[in-house]
Enzyme design. Sequence first.
Site, PDB file in Angstrom:
ATOM      1  N   GLN A 187       0.788  -1.129  -0.017  1.00 19.05           N
ATOM      2  CA  GLN A 187       0.054  -0.053   0.092  1.00 19.05           C
ATOM      3  C   GLN A 187       0.986   1.194  -0.045  1.00 19.05           C
ATOM      4  OE1 GLN A 187      -3.222   0.301  -0.236  1.00 19.05           O
ATOM      5  NE2 GLN A 187      -3.992  -1.668  -0.080  1.00 19.05           N
ATOM      6  N   ASP A 202      -8.835  -9.862  -0.713  1.00 17.26           N
ATOM      7  CA  ASP A 202      -8.128  -8.634  -1.193  1.00 17.26           C
ATOM      8  C   ASP A 202      -7.614  -8.916  -2.797  1.00 17.26           C
ATOM      9  OD1 ASP A 202      -6.973  -6.087  -1.122  1.00 17.26           O
ATOM     10  OD2 ASP A 202      -5.308  -6.567   0.064  1.00 17.26           O
ATOM     11  N   CYS A 228     -10.237  -2.251  -3.816  1.00 14.97           N
ATOM     12  CA  CYS A 228      -9.861  -0.908  -4.542  1.00 14.97           C
ATOM     13  C   CYS A 228     -10.229  -0.484  -5.640  1.00 14.97           C
ATOM     14  CB  CYS A 228      -8.318  -1.253  -4.857  1.00 14.97           C
ATOM     15  SG  CYS A 228      -8.067  -2.559  -6.211  1.00 14.97           S
TER      16      CYS A 228
END
Length: 392
Positions: free
Chosen positions: A222, A320, A347
Amino acid sequence: MSRHPRARQQRGRSRVGERFEVEVGPVAHGGHCVARVPTSTAPDAPLRVVFVRHVVPGERVVLEVTEGTDGDRFWRADAVEVLEPSPERVEPPCPFAGPGLCGGCDFQHVSVDHQRALKTAVVREQLSRLAGIESDVEVEAVAGDLPEQLAGLRWRTRMQYVDLGDGRRGMRKHRSRAAVEIDDCRIAHPDAREPEPGSVEETVAVGGAEHRFAVATDGFWQVHPGAPATLVATVLEMLEVQPGETVLDLYSGVGLFARFLADEVGPAGRVVSVEGDRTASLHARTNLAGAPGRVETACGDVATVLGSAYDEPFDLVVLDPPREGAKRAVIDAVVDRAPRRIAYVACDPAALGRDLSLLAEHGYRLSALRAFDLFPMTHHVECVALVEKTGR
């Protein structure tokens, strides 16, 4: 920091370069707003949807078409003149932001608070349209380690520039291979790293636990300094992990979630980490060494791995996935494990909406949602969704 358009056939007369005066409509997913323009001068001419950058909803602007032909369903455009500005419009803090310049930031011209309001609108609209979910989620600010981050600057810890030679560097234009020379990217962290061979160590502290993670310098991590701890804390809070439980961590990267999950399940628990990238998976094995309980790592395509292994029930799942989402094969495999709760880190709100719709087919419903502004000045937003089995 910008995506390149796919090559496509010309569909009729090009409208590139044409200008129209319009009133800007709502924000849309992708860093632009919606406008409509007549396709000809005839009084009853049909209207064409145009996705316009560098605008704020409600403004009156002159747009210039940057992509589009008579045969396209929609056109793309830049606002080249603002006739009636929004009260939320500000002077971009970066001199390289604007039509024809760097394509990395979408919202430099919008106040930071209103950027979050626009992202909130997009998340809500995508969930409503793609999953039939009406949400009151609000995009939240995330604390960083520099005062400038209050203004949405100096947060990006990893950067990739275009080498222009002679020590010069640049950034890509929007949907183009062309580059704009820059002297300083205003969203770059002062200690931002560029991709190169090797690895670095990142430290993440959540609650009373702190762990170090080996990460490839050119691998995924990240880019907002506040992101890892924020996402881990949110996932742990949503899942309410119990000692002794079993957890499946999918698209697990270098083991960020898996390491903290192992602390929660303790010596009697089990965590399985599945990651497709070989380098990240090798780092995960190192990062998870010494964690309590049974901790396993598997390297391979997530759908393929789940098709042949770990087919026993799991109490919890963390998803994720990359920007395109998990998709049906993985969603079907997850629900086959009958988890009581799923934490989905997304995302892309469109991919989240599509996957939530797939989960709903199996009786799993969204029960909590948070959204974080991990990418100020851009249209990107990170969501964490809690999904629970509620029956069909």
